[in-house]
Design a protein around this motif. Structure first.
Motif, PDB file in Angstrom:
ATOM      1  N   LYS A 119      31.611 -46.381 -23.678  1.00  0.00           N
ATOM      2  CA  LYS A 119      30.281 -46.862 -24.052  1.00  0.00           C
ATOM      3  C   LYS A 119      29.498 -45.785 -24.785  1.00  0.00           C
ATOM      4  CE  LYS A 119      26.201 -49.147 -22.086  1.00  0.00           C
ATOM      5  NZ  LYS A 119      25.618 -49.716 -20.851  1.00  0.00           N
ATOM      6  N   ARG A 179      25.291 -51.252 -16.321  1.00  0.00           N
ATOM      7  CA  ARG A 179      24.028 -50.537 -16.197  1.00  0.00           C
ATOM      8  C   ARG A 179      23.614 -49.892 -17.520  1.00  0.00           C
ATOM      9  NH1 ARG A 179      24.314 -47.489 -10.285  1.00  0.00           N
ATOM     10  NH2 ARG A 179      25.202 -49.243  -9.105  1.00  0.00           N
ATOM     11  N   ASP A 180      22.377 -49.407 -17.522  1.00  0.00           N
ATOM     12  CA  ASP A 180      21.901 -48.670 -18.682  1.00  0.00           C
ATOM     13  C   ASP A 180      22.721 -47.394 -18.845  1.00  0.00           C
ATOM     14  OD1 ASP A 180      19.995 -50.560 -19.192  1.00  0.00           O
ATOM     15  OD2 ASP A 180      18.465 -49.570 -17.972  1.00  0.00           O
ATOM     16  N   LEU A 181      22.399 -46.617 -19.836  1.00  0.00           N
ATOM     17  CA  LEU A 181      23.194 -45.432 -20.163  1.00  0.00           C
ATOM     18  C   LEU A 181      23.399 -44.533 -18.952  1.00  0.00           C
ATOM     19  CD1 LEU A 181      21.817 -44.552 -23.695  1.00  0.00           C
ATOM     20  CD2 LEU A 181      23.855 -45.861 -23.063  1.00  0.00           C
ATOM     21  N   LEU A 182      24.598 -44.031 -18.857  1.00  0.00           N
ATOM     22  CA  LEU A 182      25.044 -43.282 -17.686  1.00  0.00           C
ATOM     23  C   LEU A 182      25.132 -41.794 -17.991  1.00  0.00           C
ATOM     24  CD1 LEU A 182      26.398 -43.466 -14.776  1.00  0.00           C
ATOM     25  CD2 LEU A 182      28.579 -43.536 -16.011  1.00  0.00           C
ATOM     26  N   ASP A 183      24.764 -40.984 -17.005  1.00  0.00           N
ATOM     27  CA  ASP A 183      24.925 -39.530 -17.074  1.00  0.00           C
ATOM     28  C   ASP A 183      25.595 -39.116 -15.773  1.00  0.00           C
ATOM     29  OD1 ASP A 183      24.813 -36.810 -17.400  1.00  0.00           O
ATOM     30  OD2 ASP A 183      22.671 -36.728 -17.850  1.00  0.00           O
ATOM     31  N   GLY A 226      26.638 -43.491 -26.044  1.00  0.00           N
ATOM     32  CA  GLY A 226      25.396 -43.086 -25.404  1.00  0.00           C
ATOM     33  C   GLY A 226      25.566 -42.587 -23.992  1.00  0.00           C
ATOM     34  N   ASN A 227      26.657 -42.969 -23.337  1.00  0.00           N
ATOM     35  CA  ASN A 227      26.926 -42.429 -22.006  1.00  0.00           C
ATOM     36  C   ASN A 227      27.265 -40.945 -22.103  1.00  0.00           C
ATOM     37  OD1 ASN A 227      26.502 -44.791 -20.616  1.00  0.00           O
ATOM     38  ND2 ASN A 227      28.666 -45.305 -20.380  1.00  0.00           N
TER      39      ASN A 227
END
Length: 293
Positions: free
Chosen positions: A85, A57-61, A87-88
């Motif tokens: 990863k 998936r795209d960046l995770l928060d 940016g996560n």
């Protein structure tokens, strides 16, 4: 709010043909809000598969709450792919080491130190922040609040109460019902009995009316006779607590390592017959199952 079990086994992973139904991975629970915000409870071996699902998936928060730092609740953390990863964003919350007086970041990094693990913490590329918890700690995530309650276990273990979208989930981590360590004729028995009573009442008050109660229930009553003090509850003691607190639904988890699917089935059938008129809604936690509140 919805949640999914990624690991339900206690003490040690138990993969194999006899644990397919209830699962062989150790504790990990995914909680999602209607806006898809993510809370993770514990980083047992089940978090590896959760990470594999999240990785593309795209960046995770996300927010990861560690109930306590026994191996079966943190062993999967170094295999959680989102940590690698760039940016996560991963916020990790958990108890301190009460002996060394260090925070949760030190406890978790130690398991990745030589000679225990080949990959070092400095090689994790996500933006990781840590927060060390205390008893009664309230973490406001904006979309939810997570509050802690000190449980009874041979490590500092915090139960987590998650409030979100008008619903409440309480997860015990590992917990053994409080009991008096003294005999009635011993000095200190009465004083300690007061402490036990206060702690039991505090937990019951904390649980009052929660929608979902995810609870350690590793032993049968017979097994518990030789394992008192090991830090885990029984099916019956957990259900009795749920009955007194008037919780919505109880999920019995932290299944004994050596317990097969057929044995869990037999225990569940017995409990259904014994508790069918007690007003307690319960089920065995099953790895992979999803629920919507």
């Amino acid at each position: 709010m919805r949640f999914r079990f990624w690991g339900t086994r206690g003490s040690l992973p138990a993969p194999g043909p006899d644990t397919v139904k209830y699962g062989g991975n150790t504790t990990c629970i995914e909680i999602r809000t209607e806006n898809d915000e993510l809370i993770i409870l514990d980083a047992g071996t089940g978090i590896r598969e959760l990470g594999m699902e999240l990785a593309p998936r795209d960046l995770l928060d996300c927010h990861l709450f560690i109930s306590h730092t026994h191996w079966d609740h943190i062993q999967g953390a170094p295999f959680f792919l989102p940590l690698f990863k760039p940016g996560n964003k991963v916020a990790i919350y958990g108890p301190p080491d009460p002996v060394a007086m260090t925070g949760i970041e030190t406890v978790l990094s130690r398991q990745m130190a030589y000679p225990h693990f080949p990959v070092r913490v400095v090689e994790l590329q996500a933006d990781i922040v840590y927060e060390t918890l205390t008893d009664g700690h309230v973490v406001d995530l904006g979309f939810a609040t997570v509050s802690t309650h000190l449980m009874n276990h041979p490590a500092m273990n915090f139960g987590c109460k998650i409030k979100c979208e008008g619903k409440t989930i309480f997860f015990t981590g590992d917990h053994e019902p409080h009991f008096n360590i003294y005999q009635p004729d011993d000095d200190g028995y009465e004083e300690y009995e007061e402490v036990v009573s206060e702690r039991c009442q505090a937990l019951e008050d904390c649980l009052q009316g929660v929608d979902v109660f995810i609870a350690d229930a590793q032993y049968t009553e017979e097994e518990y006779r030789t394992k008192q003090g090991w830090g885990h509850s029984t099916f019956e003691k957990t259900l009795e607590l749920a009955r007194r607190a008037g919780v919505g639904k109880t999920f019995l988890t932290h299944h004994e390592t050596s317990r097969s699917d057929s044995e869990v089935d037999a225990i569940f059938d017995r409990l259904c017959k014994q508790w069918n008129t007690c007003g307690v809604d319960f089920d065995m936690a099953r790895e992979g199952e999803k629920f919507q509140l």
